[in-house]
Design a protein around this motif. Structure first.
Motif, PDB file in Angstrom:
ATOM      1  N   ALA A 220      40.024  48.793  49.534  1.00  0.00           N
ATOM      2  CA  ALA A 220      38.579  48.994  49.707  1.00  0.00           C
ATOM      3  C   ALA A 220      37.925  49.413  48.399  1.00  0.00           C
ATOM      4  O   ALA A 220      36.802  48.988  48.076  1.00  0.00           O
ATOM      5  N   GLY A 221      38.633  50.234  47.613  1.00  0.00           N
ATOM      6  CA  GLY A 221      38.095  50.657  46.322  1.00  0.00           C
ATOM      7  C   GLY A 221      37.934  49.497  45.361  1.00  0.00           C
ATOM      8  O   GLY A 221      36.944  49.411  44.615  1.00  0.00           O
ATOM      9  N   ILE A 222      38.920  48.581  45.362  1.00  0.00           N
ATOM     10  CA  ILE A 222      38.845  47.407  44.483  1.00  0.00           C
ATOM     11  C   ILE A 222      37.655  46.530  44.852  1.00  0.00           C
ATOM     12  O   ILE A 222      36.896  46.062  43.991  1.00  0.00           O
ATOM     13  N   ILE A 227      32.098  44.586  43.775  1.00  0.00           N
ATOM     14  CA  ILE A 227      30.701  44.402  44.202  1.00  0.00           C
ATOM     15  C   ILE A 227      29.751  45.056  43.212  1.00  0.00           C
ATOM     16  O   ILE A 227      28.703  44.494  42.845  1.00  0.00           O
ATOM     17  N   ILE A 228      30.112  46.263  42.746  1.00  0.00           N
ATOM     18  CA  ILE A 228      29.265  46.961  41.768  1.00  0.00           C
ATOM     19  C   ILE A 228      29.160  46.156  40.475  1.00  0.00           C
ATOM     20  O   ILE A 228      28.073  46.022  39.871  1.00  0.00           O
ATOM     21  N   LEU A 229      30.288  45.604  40.019  1.00  0.00           N
ATOM     22  CA  LEU A 229      30.278  44.810  38.788  1.00  0.00           C
ATOM     23  C   LEU A 229      29.416  43.560  38.947  1.00  0.00           C
ATOM     24  O   LEU A 229      28.640  43.191  38.042  1.00  0.00           O
ATOM     25  N   MET A 230      29.556  42.891  40.089  1.00  0.00           N
ATOM     26  CA  MET A 230      28.756  41.694  40.337  1.00  0.00           C
ATOM     27  C   MET A 230      27.268  42.027  40.366  1.00  0.00           C
ATOM     28  O   MET A 230      26.428  41.291  39.819  1.00  0.00           O
ATOM     29  N   ILE A 233      26.117  42.566  36.798  1.00  0.00           N
ATOM     30  CA  ILE A 233      25.982  41.307  36.055  1.00  0.00           C
ATOM     31  C   ILE A 233      24.718  40.566  36.475  1.00  0.00           C
ATOM     32  O   ILE A 233      23.971  40.027  35.639  1.00  0.00           O
ATOM     33  N   LEU A 234      24.450  40.516  37.776  1.00  0.00           N
ATOM     34  CA  LEU A 234      23.247  39.843  38.268  1.00  0.00           C
ATOM     35  C   LEU A 234      21.982  40.521  37.747  1.00  0.00           C
ATOM     36  O   LEU A 234      21.003  39.859  37.355  1.00  0.00           O
ATOM     37  N   ALA A 235      22.000  41.853  37.742  1.00  0.00           N
ATOM     38  CA  ALA A 235      20.829  42.587  37.242  1.00  0.00           C
ATOM     39  C   ALA A 235      20.603  42.299  35.757  1.00  0.00           C
ATOM     40  O   ALA A 235      19.460  42.126  35.298  1.00  0.00           O
TER      41      ALA A 235
END
Length: 242
Positions: A220-222, A227-230, A233-235
């Protein structure tokens, strides 16, 4: 030969006293009946006969000065087991008297207790009497007549136990056990039949559950980190394009 005979007689007494206790438990319940009272009567008389035979046999052997030290030690061990069985029989007979007085069958003053027990106790009584089928011959007033006999028999059992202490003086704490303490826990029986196996399984289950929970948390942590990295990147891409 004497030791084996004593063990056989003692095993028979233990079986009958165990059956008697099982029958006493059903007194006052919805399984209580005239047949049960007769079964109790026959079973306890059988127990008293076996007790008298055990007492006579063991007393004679323990008073014999010619027996070896090893044999005497074994007879003393059997004597302690015998006295323990007699104490249990005495307790159950007194309990049977008290419950029988509280729950008479002919003139009921209390309703039978719904204890969840149901069905006949004939099989237990037949096992105690070593017969295939029980025969019932008692009169309808067995519950009142039997209580008087039971009181007298309790006094006889108490007297027998007192005489046993006077004739043979064996200190229970001086008798050595034949097995080491916890010997049954060291048995090499298979896991399915061993209490040690059951304990070990119960101890291992929480560990397995903890490891599974740990893996789920890591996974779940991975996913959360990805999700945070994605999102980051989108931002960044949105800012550059604007």
């Amino acid at each position: 030969m004497g030791k084996e005979e004593c063990k056989t007689m003692l095993d028979a007494l233990n079986r009958v006293t165990a059956c008697y206790r099982h029958l006493v438990i059903t007194l006052g319940s919805t399984s209580d009946s005239q047949n049960l009272r007769e079964e109790l009567r026959k079973t306890r008389k059988k127990a008293q006969e076996l007790a008298a035979a055990n007492r006579t046999k063991l007393t004679a052997l323990l008073k014999d000065k010619s027996i070896s030290k090893e044999d005497r030690s074994e007879y003393e061990r059997l004597w302690v087991l015998f006295t323990s069985s007699m104490e249990l029989l005495d307790v159950d007979m007194k309990r049977s008297l008290e419950i029988g007085q509280d729950f008479p069958l002919q003139v009921p003053t209390r309703h039978l207790i719904q204890t969840g027990m149901s069905g006949s106790t004939t099989t237990v009584a037949a096992r105690a009497m070593s017969v295939q089928n029980m025969k019932y011959e008692a009169d309808s007033n067995i519950d009142t007549a039997d209580l008087k006999e039971l009181e007298a028999e309790i006094a006889q059992v108490v007297q027998m136990m007192e005489e046993m202490e006077m004739k043979v003086q064996v200190a229970p704490w001086a008798v050595e056990a034949k097995q080491e303490a916890g010997a049954e826990l060291k048995s090499t029986v298979s896991v399915g039949n061993s209490s040690v196996g059951v304990i070990s399984i119960c101890e291992e289950e929480p560990k397995e559950m903890d490891s599974e929970a740990g893996l789920k948390k890591v996974f779940a942590g991975i996913i959360f980190t990805a999700i945070i990295l994605m999102a980051g990147i989108l931002a960044f891409c949105v800012i550059k394009l604007s």
